[in-house]
Design a protein around this motif. Structure first.
Motif, short mmCIF file in Angstrom:
data_model
loop_
_atom_site.label_atom_id
_atom_site.label_comp_id
_atom_site.label_asym_id
_atom_site.label_seq_id
_atom_site.Cartn_x
_atom_site.Cartn_y
_atom_site.Cartn_z
N ASP A 192 20.96 18.17 25.81
CA ASP A 192 21.97 17.99 26.86
C ASP A 192 22.96 19.16 26.91
OD1 ASP A 192 20.76 15.60 27.54
OD2 ASP A 192 22.31 14.32 26.65
N GLY A 193 22.45 20.39 26.78
CA GLY A 193 23.30 21.58 26.91
C GLY A 193 24.06 21.94 25.65
N LYS A 194 23.94 21.08 24.62
CA LYS A 194 24.62 21.41 23.35
C LYS A 194 23.81 22.49 22.64
CE LYS A 194 26.92 16.96 22.67
NZ LYS A 194 26.61 16.37 24.00
N GLY A 195 24.53 23.39 21.90
CA GLY A 195 23.84 24.47 21.20
C GLY A 195 23.33 25.57 22.13
N ARG B 205 23.72 17.22 35.78
CA ARG B 205 25.16 17.31 36.02
C ARG B 205 25.78 17.52 34.65
NH1 ARG B 205 28.69 12.12 37.98
NH2 ARG B 205 27.21 11.24 36.49
N HIS B 206 26.55 18.58 34.49
CA HIS B 206 27.12 18.93 33.18
C HIS B 206 26.01 18.98 32.11
CE1 HIS B 206 30.82 18.28 35.28
NE2 HIS B 206 30.71 16.97 35.29
N HIS B 207 24.87 19.56 32.46
CA HIS B 207 23.75 19.73 31.52
C HIS B 207 23.07 18.43 31.12
CE1 HIS B 207 24.48 24.00 30.91
NE2 HIS B 207 25.77 23.73 30.81
N ILE B 208 23.44 17.31 31.74
CA ILE B 208 22.81 16.03 31.40
C ILE B 208 22.03 15.57 32.62
CG2 ILE B 208 23.20 13.64 30.67
CD1 ILE B 208 25.89 14.56 29.51
N LEU B 209 20.84 15.03 32.41
CA LEU B 209 20.04 14.55 33.54
C LEU B 209 20.87 13.56 34.36
CD1 LEU B 209 17.32 14.44 35.04
CD2 LEU B 209 16.65 12.56 33.53
N ASP B 210 20.88 13.79 35.66
CA ASP B 210 21.66 12.94 36.57
C ASP B 210 20.70 12.08 37.39
OD1 ASP B 210 23.59 11.90 38.26
OD2 ASP B 210 23.82 13.74 39.44
N VAL B 211 19.83 12.74 38.15
CA VAL B 211 18.92 12.02 39.04
C VAL B 211 17.50 12.56 38.89
CG1 VAL B 211 18.36 11.51 41.46
CG2 VAL B 211 20.75 11.62 40.74
N THR B 212 16.55 11.67 38.80
CA THR B 212 15.12 12.03 38.88
C THR B 212 14.56 11.45 40.16
OG1 THR B 212 14.80 12.09 36.49
CG2 THR B 212 12.84 11.70 37.83
#
Lengths: 358, 358
Positions: A153-156, A213-220
């Motif tokens: 989720d965008g970490k690291g 959205r903010h590196h986290i999956l929002d919509v598939t």
């Protein structure tokens, strides 16, 4: 291929929402579930007949767990190699230790994918400031520095733009072993969610298009709108990856779609050796959910149909306080609300999802 | 109408497959589950975060249970009146005590239905040999003697044909209070599975046609093939029954279809104040399963859509060693196998079911 009989026990490493949804699917066909997770109050504990709360390096607890189940699977790729080794000697681990070893290290994963002749973003291994400077000269700016391990989720991750101090980026990631990826001007992010059975049968769901959205999956959204040739490349990449790993279970392959004069093509971004957030729509949107399919595969059952139940579906994650909208969603005709039973809605935390079948 | 928030706890009296499937549906929307059942190893225990194993007349255990949950429901109609009373003072009981009182006594149920102006088979209360002789003279032969309480799947019933000794039939039922029902030359058995919400909204699934084998439900086909007027009568009967009981939750009304010169009409046979075996097809065959619908209703949520996902469905029970066919069914395209996690396949025991969506 031996089919595990109903009444067998499936051990799951990890007690989050993925483990919970695997457990619910397994219960539908009369399997017993034993969850192994270190966190108190793990969401999957509540829907499982047994659970072990212990650390992933607790050799005795792992041995007891493996001895009490008929097959072990996992809901996350950061299962330590030693944990996998301890289990493998005592119970079948599906998917196997190789899938873990490769997918928990971005460098190993990229080398593995590239070794299969499948395109990826250009990348370089980064172990020092000298490495990063050489790599930037070769790959150009912007580029993305990513830790080899434990990123999600965008970490690291850190973007390095022209003029940025690469040393600061490296320090920001704690000087962890990393890779540098060249910039990919992609038009879409898609994923293949697919299953491989113990007999080598490979079945992929319709392609998923993923918005973050903010590196986290929002919509598939399913099916993804891509050219037939990009679709073929994506499915072929997933098939080759699964075959090379002698994979058993559901996996997800995330890809970038890029456009050139020759049309659309795809690059593999990441492999998840497990059920995947971009496959949650399959619970209502496909004849067999990814969770039921994973259970079938790891139990040696024939795979179920991956056909759509409608013409497509969208899945929207409920992140953090998005979950406060539950009452509105519950009243929305055609919306399928899923909540994971997490007690606290922290920012960035996946609390549930909603699927709308078209 | 207050909607119970996700994270609330639903208490379920009864730990069989119906409780298990309610629990699985409740888990999907983040509800916690607490099962109360006397039998060790009850199938629902395994998919619930908490369970109490205690007798239905254990006042202290019931009080503790009711105090630990936000709403109580049940999976069977033979919840003792005293149990219902103990709970009602401590937690909302949905459906309510009145639905239990009426449906657990065939005489009360028949009087209730007839009192609503809804046709039933002709019936007489039987408390003595004299009663049965008078009743046979009035209703004729053959007739069916049924205990007022605790009958299910053909248990507690005896057919009396002309020349049979009615005293022997009465003795065969242990001289329990009974009713005698006149013979109904029905052409089909159907059921209405429907839900009533806390706001009085009533939604019925498509009519189910039920075939029995050895008095146990064998196959349900949806939609039942009946005339529009019989369909209207059936839905109207279910609506009136639910409204008169101020019912909250899913109920099933079993009916006989009879044909006269005026065409098809229906007689109410039995009311089940709970999710019902003839509604299992809704898991894949309807947009909202009867289990999800029941959870919605008892939690004060708006009801979900009862539309078919296809053009219909059939549900076949797996009774006793039918369950040995699991591997064949698992390999059958389009067959949805459900198993209840019961350890021993005794004759007549409901072990699972298969749904095929058309």
């Amino acid at each position: 291929m031996t089919m595990l009989a109903p009444g067998s026990t499936i051990g799951i490493l990890g007690g989050g929402q993925l483990g919970r949804m695997i457990a619910l699917a397994a219960a539908e066909i009369g399997m017993h579930i034993h969850i192994y997770a270190p966190e108190d109050g793990s969401p999957a504990f509540e829907v499982a007949g047994r659970h072990t709360r212990a650390a992933y390096d607790d050799a005795q607890a792992l041995a007891d767990f493996a001895g009490a189940v008929d097959v072990v699977t996992y809901e996350f790729e950061n299962v330590p190699a030693e944990t996998a080794r301890l289990i493998t000697g005592r119970a079948p681990l599906r998917p196997g230790a190789q899938a873990l070893a490769i997918t928990q290290d971005r460098l190993a994963e990229k080398n593995f994918v590239a070794g299969l002749g499948i395109p990826t973003a250009p990348f370089r291994a980064i172990d020092s400031l000298a490495d990063i400077e050489t790599a930037l000269n070769e790959l150009g700016w912007p580029a993305v520095l990513k830790t080899r391990r434990f990123g999600y989720d965008g970490k690291g991750q850190a973007i390095i733009r022209e003029g940025d101090d690469p040393g600061a980026a490296l320090a920001g990631l704690g000087h962890a072993p990393a890779i540098l990826e060249g910039f990919v001007p992609f038009t879409r992010e898609i994923s293949v969610v697919a299953a491989r059975g113990q007999d080598g049968t490979f079945l992929a769901y319709d392609l998923c298009e993923n918005r973050h959205r903010h590196h986290i999956l929002d919509v598939t959204s399913v099916p993804a709108v891509v050219s037939p040739q990009a679709r073929e490349q994506a499915l072929d990449a997933a098939w080759r990856i699964a075959a090379a790993l002698d994979y058993v279970g559901v996996l997800a392959v995330e890809l970038f779609v890029v456009v050139s004069e020759a049309g659309e093509s795809v690059l593999v971004n990441e492999i998840a050796p497990r059920v995947h957030n971009s496959g949650h729509w399959t619970i209502e949107g496909a004849r067999t959910s990814q969770f039921a399919q994973h259970v079938r595969a790891i139990c040696g059952w024939p795979l179920g149909s991956v056909a759509l139940t409608g013409t497509g579906a969208t899945m929207t994650n409920l992140i953090g306080d998005d979950v406060d909208q539950w009452a509105r969603i519950a009243a929305e005709p055609g919306a399928h609300l899923h909540l994971y039973g997490k007690r606290e809605a922290r920012p960035g935390r996946k609390m549930g999802h909603v699927t709308r079948v078209a």
